[in-house]
Design a protein around this motif. Structure first.
Motif, PDB file in Angstrom:
ATOM      1  N   ASP A 164      17.862  58.778  19.257  1.00  0.00           N
ATOM      2  CA  ASP A 164      16.850  59.442  18.545  1.00  0.00           C
ATOM      3  C   ASP A 164      15.579  58.742  18.930  1.00  0.00           C
ATOM      4  OD1 ASP A 164      15.930  60.860  16.696  1.00  0.00           O
ATOM      5  OD2 ASP A 164      16.807  59.977  15.006  1.00  0.00           O
ATOM      6  N   GLU A 165      14.670  59.579  18.993  1.00  0.00           N
ATOM      7  CA  GLU A 165      13.216  59.288  19.307  1.00  0.00           C
ATOM      8  C   GLU A 165      13.290  58.571  20.642  1.00  0.00           C
ATOM      9  OE1 GLU A 165      11.014  60.403  17.246  1.00  0.00           O
ATOM     10  OE2 GLU A 165      12.235  60.235  15.379  1.00  0.00           O
TER      11      GLU A 165
ATOM     12  N   THR B 178      17.605  65.211  14.015  1.00  0.00           N
ATOM     13  CA  THR B 178      18.807  64.230  13.803  1.00  0.00           C
ATOM     14  C   THR B 178      19.830  65.012  13.039  1.00  0.00           C
ATOM     15  OG1 THR B 178      16.879  62.666  13.682  1.00  0.00           O
ATOM     16  CG2 THR B 178      18.953  62.253  12.613  1.00  0.00           C
TER      17      THR B 178
HETATM   18 MG    MG Z   1      14.745  62.449  13.536  1.00  0.00          MG
END
Ligand code: MG
Ligand code: ADP
Ligand code: ZN
Length: 658
Positions: free
Chosen positions: A314-315, A262
């Motif tokens: 993200d993810e 991130t």
């Molecule tokens: Mg992350």
């Protein structure tokens, strides 16, 4: 404010003698104004309401006498009439106003007062010129006034001004209208929330400068090198267009949790200075089928409008999981969302300057369609940091900390092999907390060591008490590990033995600090590791003649290592240089069906058993030879609970015979 008002009221009621001037109504209005101006910032409806109240009070004030008046009870009033203090009485609706002098005298006194005093705050009792009381149905009152020859008259009943009556008529209507407007807004807003799926989540607003630069990400040099190129794509797209090159659309950041994926994505956006649309894979997944797909459509629409920009998902494994062909476990919503994402990624030209970054720690479960060329065809590995990486991550996170001169970040980095950036950030913070708790002036090396132990082995459990027999057993068990490590060639040196229970599982522990990171282990080193794991149980058997449950974790790790050597590393005699694979089941933690025969499985089991008992006997005989060392070191451990690496080294070299 409220309190004093109440008090005033009580004094008035109970002690008529108190001649405290009543505050002018004007003052109250001022107070109201102040709070109104404060609240208006908070809520416009309250602001409106208070504006009306303000007008209401203005209206009230217009009718109220400006005479300094004191409230007294009826009997006192009557007494004042009788003793001649009051010379004139006005019948004002439901109250009597008694003047202590004639109207003209009063007016001139008041004028004088207002010249010298700041009315109405400072009126001392001597200046009181009017008394007020509420009417009582007392037939003897008017005759009394006649007797005393007092001038009395009734004042004109106050008629509300035009403004006041309009306000009082309109106020309820306006309040109701506002309320209705507010409710209807809420209701339709809610309905929209259900009806218009494409409604953005707040995250869909492009974030400004993320404030993160590549300099804030330590280690990860390969990942950074790849991403520097991405920044260049965004900054100088024409350079690539001229060459006829296609700019990649999607870059997938792959790596274990906490390694800074991130953070890197933010750094890319920060370096490129472009808007950054961040969404988590989970944001797309909703109750209703189609919502996620609509969100994806919306996200790309927004991104196109704001290009050049970065979309960061993200993810991504939350939506990008392999689509299942079977009905069971199928998830229509997720699949639709994924399909939409695939379509959108195909649908735009990378020359538009939109680059999609995505992060995951489980690339193996992603749908292959996501990874094919033209989609996330670039994969950047964000791996756990190496020794230098860990040192520079620690440097970043201790930049603003007060470090003692004893602190050696290199050593801390050595001790934290296998930890990710997030763990290191946590250790640095934990060390600072420990230093504060211990009352140190600056963070010391010891604080860092404690922080590492805390994060590796869990919190020290002071409350957990072993009985003496268990303590002795744990001491011999741990000494067994340590001594075996000492006797094993090529093993990392022992840095600490402890029998202070920590965390949930460990009753004691032996730490070995590797001097460097190991990526490759030779067959002998693997077997050495197995020996060290078995050392605990072997020591128990050597000393006590029986074994305990305390070694269950050791032996399961040892057997796993040997099994892996046979099935994965091709280190068995029969299947030398050959793997014995298992198919992936797609479910984490559950290994799939083995892709070799029952007979081979039999061989694996037998070999594991054979190697294991061979190693165990070897370790046990070594420890039996060194029984004296085992006993002496264990006794020392029981005394001091902790033996540091150097002390252990000294003890071992004194007693060990090879
Ligand atoms: Mg992350
Ligand atoms: P991921 O997304 O890979 O799970 P994050 O990017 O959220 O991990 O990292 C969590 C935190 O850990 C970051 O905010 C940062 O403080 C720290 N961190 C992780 N890796 C690094 C690194 N390479 N350099 C500096 N800090 C890092
Ligand atoms: Zn053990």
């Amino acid at each position: 404010m409220k309190e004093t008002e109440n008090n005033e009221g009580m004094i008035n009621a109970s002690s008529p003698e108190t001649k405290k001037p009543k505050q002018e109504p004007g003052l109250h209005i001022n107070d109201g104004m102040k709070s109104a101006s404060k609240k208006k910032r908070n809520f416009s409806i309250w602001y409106l309401l208070l504006v009306f109240l303000f007008f209401f009070f203005i209206g009230q004030m217009l009718f109220t006498s400006h005479m300094p008046t004191v409230s007294i009870d009826y009997s006192t009033f009557k007494d004042l009439v009788k003793n001649g203090t009051i010379v004139q009485v006005a019948f004002d609706q439901d109250q009597y106003i008694g003047y202590a002098m004639t109207k003209d005298e009063a007016r001139s006194t008041l004028n004088e007062l207002s010249r010298t005093h700041q009315l109405p705050q400072t009126i001392d009792t001597s200046s009181i010129i009017a008394y007020q009381t509420y009417m009582i149905d007392d037939p003897s009152f008017v005759p009394l006034l006649d007797d005393m020859n007092i001038e009395y008259y009734a004042t004109e009943p106050v008629r509300p001004s035009a403004l006041a009556s309009i306000v009082s008529l309109l106020l309820p209507v306006i309040i109701f209208a506002l309320f209705y407007w507010w409710m209807s807004k809420r209701i339709t807003g809610g309905a929209q929330g259900v009806m218009s799926f494409s409604q953005n989540k707040s995250q869909l607003v492009a974030e400004g400068d993320t404030g993160v630069r590549f300099n804030d990400v330590a280690g990860e040099n390969e990942a950074k090198a790849e991403l520097v190129e991405v920044v260049d794509f965004l900054k100088n797209p024409q350079k690539y267009a001229e060459m006829g090159a296609h700019i990649p659309k999607g870059v997938l950041l792959v790596g274990p949790p906490g390694t800074g994926k991130t953070l890197l994505a933010k750094a890319v956006a920060g370096e490129a200075g472009v808007p950054f649309f961040r969404m988590s894979g989970a944001d797309f997944v909703e109750m209703f089928v189609g919502v996620g797909a609509a969100r994806v459509r919306d996200l790309f629409k927004q991104a196109r409008e704001n290009r050049p920009c970065i979309i960061f998902i993200d993810e991504i494994d939350a939506i990008g999981r392999q689509r299942s062909s079977a009905g069971i476990g199928g998830n229509d919503e997720r699949e639709q969302t994924l399909n939409q994402l695939l379509v959108e990624m195909d649908g735009f030209d990378s020359r538009t300057g939109v680059i999609i970054l995505a992060a995951t720690n489980r690339p193996e479960i992603l749908d292959p369609a996501l990874l094919r060329p033209g989609r996330f065809d670039r994969q950047v590995l964000v791996d756990k940091p190496d020794l230098d990486g860990r040192e520079s991550i620690l440097k970043i996170h201790t930049k603003n900390m007060k470090l003692d001169s004893s602190v050696d970040l290199r050593k801390i980095a050595q001790a934290s092999a296998g930890l990710a950036g997030a763990d290191l950030a946590n250790i640095a913070n934990e060390a600072a907390l420990i230093a504060v708790r211990a009352g140190h002036k600056a963070i010391t090396q010891v604080d860092f060591e404690n922080a590492i132990e805390k994060s590796i082995a869990g919190l020290e459990r002071k409350s957990r008490v072993l009985n003496e027999k268990e303590r002795i057993r744990v001491a011999y068990h741990e000494t067994g590990h340590a001594l075996t490590a000492y006797l094993t060639e090529g093993a990392s040196p022992v840095s600490k033995i402890s029998i202070i229970p920590r965390g949930m599982g460990a009753l004691g522990y032996t730490l070995q600090y590797p001097t460097e990171d190991r990526f490759i282990l030779s067959e002998n080193e693997l077997l050495g590791n197995v020996d060290i794991m078995l050392g605990g149980r072997a020591a128990e058997e050597t000393i006590f003649g029986d074994i305990s449950t305390g070694a269950s974790n050791d032996i399961s790790r040892a057997s796993d290592t040997i099994r892996q050597m046979i099935t994965e590393y091709g280190m068995s005699e029969k299947f030398r240089n050959m793997t014995l694979p298992r198919s992936s089941s797609g479910i984490e933690g559950v290994s799939g069906a083995k892709e070799y025969s029952e007979a081979t499985q039999q061989y694996v089991d037998n070999e594991t058993e054979r190697i294991m008992s061979e190693r165990y006997e070897l370790v046990k005989s070594k420890l039996e030879t060194n029984r004296e060392a085992l006993v002496n070191i264990a006794e020392e451990l029981l005394k001091s609970e902790v033996i540091e690496g150097a002390d252990f080294e000294a003890l071992a070299s004194k007693y060990v015979v090879r």
